[in-house]
Design a protein around this motif. Sequence first.
Motif, PDB file in Angstrom:
ATOM      1  N   GLN A  47       0.946  -1.055  -0.096  1.00 28.29           N
ATOM      2  CA  GLN A  47      -0.169   0.085  -0.104  1.00 28.29           C
ATOM      3  C   GLN A  47       0.792   1.239  -0.277  1.00 28.29           C
ATOM      4  OE1 GLN A  47      -3.232   0.425  -0.323  1.00 28.29           O
ATOM      5  NE2 GLN A  47      -3.930  -1.520  -0.311  1.00 28.29           N
ATOM      6  N   GLU A  48       1.914   1.210   0.657  1.00 29.81           N
ATOM      7  CA  GLU A  48       2.836   2.439   0.862  1.00 29.81           C
ATOM      8  C   GLU A  48       3.794   2.806  -0.232  1.00 29.81           C
ATOM      9  OE1 GLU A  48       4.363   2.511   4.826  1.00 29.81           O
ATOM     10  OE2 GLU A  48       2.406   2.721   5.744  1.00 29.81           O
ATOM     11  N   GLU A  49       4.288   1.502  -0.591  1.00 31.24           N
ATOM     12  CA  GLU A  49       5.320   1.781  -1.698  1.00 31.24           C
ATOM     13  C   GLU A  49       5.298   1.574  -2.986  1.00 31.24           C
ATOM     14  OE1 GLU A  49       8.277   2.864  -0.536  1.00 31.24           O
ATOM     15  OE2 GLU A  49       7.824   2.968   1.660  1.00 31.24           O
ATOM     16  N   VAL A  50       4.237   0.260  -3.316  1.00 29.74           N
ATOM     17  CA  VAL A  50       3.849  -0.034  -4.565  1.00 29.74           C
ATOM     18  C   VAL A  50       2.706   0.596  -5.091  1.00 29.74           C
ATOM     19  CG1 VAL A  50       3.383  -2.176  -6.057  1.00 29.74           C
ATOM     20  CG2 VAL A  50       4.870  -2.216  -4.164  1.00 29.74           C
ATOM     21  N   ARG A  51       1.807   0.851  -4.521  1.00 27.25           N
ATOM     22  CA  ARG A  51       0.530   1.430  -5.194  1.00 27.25           C
ATOM     23  C   ARG A  51       0.665   2.617  -5.764  1.00 27.25           C
ATOM     24  NH1 ARG A  51      -5.430   0.021  -2.908  1.00 27.25           N
ATOM     25  NH2 ARG A  51      -6.480   0.582  -4.704  1.00 27.25           N
ATOM     26  N   PRO A  52       1.527   3.703  -4.890  1.00 22.56           N
ATOM     27  CA  PRO A  52       1.791   5.081  -5.640  1.00 22.56           C
ATOM     28  C   PRO A  52       2.384   4.861  -7.038  1.00 22.56           C
ATOM     29  CG  PRO A  52       2.206   4.873  -3.213  1.00 22.56           C
ATOM     30  CD  PRO A  52       2.069   3.444  -3.781  1.00 22.56           C
ATOM     31  N   GLN A  53       2.849   3.813  -7.143  1.00 19.96           N
ATOM     32  CA  GLN A  53       3.741   3.737  -8.436  1.00 19.96           C
ATOM     33  C   GLN A  53       3.252   3.134  -9.600  1.00 19.96           C
ATOM     34  OE1 GLN A  53       7.927   2.980  -7.883  1.00 19.96           O
ATOM     35  NE2 GLN A  53       7.721   2.774  -5.718  1.00 19.96           N
ATOM     36  N   VAL A  54       2.407   2.112  -9.422  1.00 17.97           N
ATOM     37  CA  VAL A  54       2.170   1.297 -10.700  1.00 17.97           C
ATOM     38  C   VAL A  54       1.290   1.531 -11.653  1.00 17.97           C
ATOM     39  CG1 VAL A  54       2.362  -0.785  -9.136  1.00 17.97           C
ATOM     40  CG2 VAL A  54       0.374   0.209  -9.037  1.00 17.97           C
ATOM     41  N   THR A  55       0.380   2.500 -11.505  1.00 18.02           N
ATOM     42  CA  THR A  55      -0.480   3.025 -12.444  1.00 18.02           C
ATOM     43  C   THR A  55       0.316   3.629 -13.650  1.00 18.02           C
ATOM     44  OG1 THR A  55      -2.225   3.350 -10.931  1.00 18.02           O
ATOM     45  CG2 THR A  55      -2.346   4.501 -13.103  1.00 18.02           C
ATOM     46  N   ASP A  56       1.406   4.541 -13.223  1.00 16.50           N
ATOM     47  CA  ASP A  56       2.112   5.168 -14.321  1.00 16.50           C
ATOM     48  C   ASP A  56       2.870   4.073 -15.347  1.00 16.50           C
ATOM     49  OD1 ASP A  56       3.237   7.165 -15.702  1.00 16.50           O
ATOM     50  OD2 ASP A  56       5.144   6.856 -14.812  1.00 16.50           O
ATOM     51  N   TYR A  57       3.204   2.895 -14.493  1.00 19.54           N
ATOM     52  CA  TYR A  57       4.088   1.908 -15.413  1.00 19.54           C
ATOM     53  C   TYR A  57       2.891   1.124 -16.098  1.00 19.54           C
ATOM     54  CZ  TYR A  57       8.435   2.493 -12.949  1.00 19.54           C
ATOM     55  OH  TYR A  57       9.619   2.950 -12.599  1.00 19.54           O
ATOM     56  N   TRP A  58       1.709   0.935 -15.629  1.00 19.82           N
ATOM     57  CA  TRP A  58       0.665   0.421 -16.288  1.00 19.82           C
ATOM     58  C   TRP A  58       0.080   0.984 -17.661  1.00 19.82           C
ATOM     59  CZ3 TRP A  58      -4.437   0.917 -18.230  1.00 19.82           C
ATOM     60  CH2 TRP A  58      -5.155  -0.097 -18.295  1.00 19.82           C
ATOM     61  N   ASN A  59       0.085   2.294 -17.356  1.00 21.73           N
ATOM     62  CA  ASN A  59      -0.079   2.946 -18.743  1.00 21.73           C
ATOM     63  C   ASN A  59       0.918   3.294 -19.602  1.00 21.73           C
ATOM     64  OD1 ASN A  59      -2.497   4.428 -17.626  1.00 21.73           O
ATOM     65  ND2 ASN A  59      -1.384   5.963 -16.584  1.00 21.73           N
ATOM     66  N   ARG A  60       2.298   3.044 -19.219  1.00 22.29           N
ATOM     67  CA  ARG A  60       3.241   2.998 -20.346  1.00 22.29           C
ATOM     68  C   ARG A  60       3.524   1.412 -20.770  1.00 22.29           C
ATOM     69  NH1 ARG A  60       6.275   5.969 -16.453  1.00 22.29           N
ATOM     70  NH2 ARG A  60       7.766   4.274 -16.308  1.00 22.29           N
ATOM     71  N   GLU A  61       3.014   0.594 -20.200  1.00 23.52           N
ATOM     72  CA  GLU A  61       3.283  -0.931 -20.449  1.00 23.52           C
ATOM     73  C   GLU A  61       4.719  -1.321 -20.272  1.00 23.52           C
ATOM     74  OE1 GLU A  61       0.692  -2.928 -23.924  1.00 23.52           O
ATOM     75  OE2 GLU A  61       1.674  -1.080 -24.740  1.00 23.52           O
ATOM     76  N   GLU A  62       5.241  -0.809 -18.975  1.00 23.97           N
ATOM     77  CA  GLU A  62       6.556  -0.848 -18.610  1.00 23.97           C
ATOM     78  C   GLU A  62       6.559  -1.949 -17.263  1.00 23.97           C
ATOM     79  OE1 GLU A  62       8.717   2.782 -18.566  1.00 23.97           O
ATOM     80  OE2 GLU A  62       8.310   3.221 -20.602  1.00 23.97           O
ATOM     81  N   PHE A  63       7.716  -2.268 -17.126  1.00 23.78           N
ATOM     82  CA  PHE A  63       7.966  -3.422 -15.880  1.00 23.78           C
ATOM     83  C   PHE A  63       8.918  -2.675 -14.946  1.00 23.78           C
ATOM     84  CE2 PHE A  63       9.753  -6.323 -13.190  1.00 23.78           C
ATOM     85  CZ  PHE A  63       8.710  -7.338 -12.547  1.00 23.78           C
ATOM     86  N   PRO A  64       8.340  -2.235 -13.813  1.00 26.45           N
ATOM     87  CA  PRO A  64       9.119  -1.664 -12.691  1.00 26.45           C
ATOM     88  C   PRO A  64      10.123  -2.582 -12.101  1.00 26.45           C
ATOM     89  CG  PRO A  64       6.868  -2.342 -11.865  1.00 26.45           C
ATOM     90  CD  PRO A  64       7.008  -2.669 -13.364  1.00 26.45           C
ATOM     91  N   PHE A  65      11.329  -2.537 -12.675  1.00 30.87           N
ATOM     92  CA  PHE A  65      12.436  -3.701 -12.269  1.00 30.87           C
ATOM     93  C   PHE A  65      12.684  -3.237 -10.627  1.00 30.87           C
ATOM     94  CE2 PHE A  65      12.608  -4.093 -16.868  1.00 30.87           C
ATOM     95  CZ  PHE A  65      12.734  -5.314 -17.036  1.00 30.87           C
ATOM     96  N   HIS A  66      12.894  -1.845 -10.371  1.00 28.37           N
ATOM     97  CA  HIS A  66      13.262  -1.608  -9.105  1.00 28.37           C
ATOM     98  C   HIS A  66      12.699  -2.038  -8.013  1.00 28.37           C
ATOM     99  CE1 HIS A  66      10.228   1.378  -9.764  1.00 28.37           C
ATOM    100  NE2 HIS A  66      10.279   1.835  -8.705  1.00 28.37           N
ATOM    101  N   LEU A  67      11.348  -2.705  -8.368  1.00 35.08           N
ATOM    102  CA  LEU A  67      10.485  -2.926  -7.241  1.00 35.08           C
ATOM    103  C   LEU A  67      10.932  -4.630  -6.713  1.00 35.08           C
ATOM    104  CD1 LEU A  67       6.898  -1.825  -8.353  1.00 35.08           C
ATOM    105  CD2 LEU A  67       8.423  -0.819  -6.412  1.00 35.08           C
ATOM    106  N   LEU A  68      11.663  -4.986  -7.616  1.00 35.73           N
ATOM    107  CA  LEU A  68      11.744  -6.550  -7.245  1.00 35.73           C
ATOM    108  C   LEU A  68      12.518  -6.757  -5.830  1.00 35.73           C
ATOM    109  CD1 LEU A  68      12.674  -7.950 -10.626  1.00 35.73           C
ATOM    110  CD2 LEU A  68      10.713  -8.636  -9.199  1.00 35.73           C
TER     111      LEU A  68
END
Length: 401
Positions: A47-68
């Motif tokens: 909720q605190e770290e992932v949710r704020p970021q994912v929509t932008d990656y969804w829009n761009r069809e990109e994978f957020p490698f830094h979250l791994l």
Amino acid sequence: MTTHIRGMVQNPPAKPLPFPDIDPFGVLNLLPEDEKEWFLRIRKYLQEEVRPQVTDYWNREEFPFHLLEGMAEVGLARLETSGTSWLFRGLVYAEVTRVDVSLSALVGIHNELVLGMVNALGSEEQKKDMLRKLENFELTGAFALTEPAHGSDIAGGLETSATFDGKNWIIKGEKRWIGMGTIADFALVWARDTADQQIKAFIVPTDTPGYSAEKISNKIGLRIMQNAHITLDNVSVPASAHLPGAVNFDAANEMLRNSRAWVGWQGYGIQIGIFDIAREYATTREQFGKPLAKFQLVQKGISEIMSNAQAALGLMMNCARMQKNGTLDMVHAAMAKATATRFARQSAALGREVLGGNGITTDYEMAKFFGDAEILYTYEGTYEINSLIVGRALTGYSAFV
């Protein structure tokens, strides 16, 4: 004006709401204390770290490698080998889905089909070389089964071939819709042995000559997940690349059954994410001088979303119980997957209606979940195929042929 709600950007201004506290029937209290504490750590991180970021990656069809790295730190890469309960793992899968379906697909495929397959079917040498790295997301894999011409009928129609020349396996064919296929370190490739016609599995590093993967773009959902069309052009791997436990397609059935049940947990989790957004919007958006939440039809929609979600949860809890005692069969997993994702599709439509015109933009997240719900309804066996598996069990007649 923008307001931050638990790290999630919302517009228009809104008051904070306790997203983590939705548990009407107290299911978390069924977990042992250590599993409950682990679950809450995962929830907080998501909720605190992932949710704020994912929509932008969804829009761009990109994978957020830094979250791994962070996902590994909270244990999402080692669920399959953690020794935890089936209920815990299911609830974790749902909680990841509540934030993003693509990331939950990564976590589920990684645990149920990649880490789980190496652990269950791999040689001692393969496990020694790979398990620790997989448990930390230092290695990522793709489960390469589906083919361009064979999805629902893959068990009988698989065309990718593997020929042993006395030293190496030569693999030739194509795979499609393979999650992580463009970015994984290796693929677990299912191919038909030309000698005995049995379907076997092989570890194929993605930098092997002859392996190529093309990203499938322009999807309406699961846009963060990098699905691929894979071509295997006479790929050569050593004899040691064969997983010794995968000597025929039956070896895949248990994993496919559990992964189908896992999608049922996704069907529950996405509805909680939809509920989060719908309730937040309805309690903060005013029309005709009062919050939308005061209107009867809006309350009805929000109530149905939560009711659908809890119905799916009850079904999934029964699956977890059967997995624990070893009685879960494919028909149970098929029923769970079909029903939970049917509810998810209904809830996504209801959630979009609550947001009105704002439901069609990812600025409010709902459109992201709306598109992703369509993917859940289709992958890991379409709704129709899973319904026919159930129908065959209930009537004694197969409608497949």
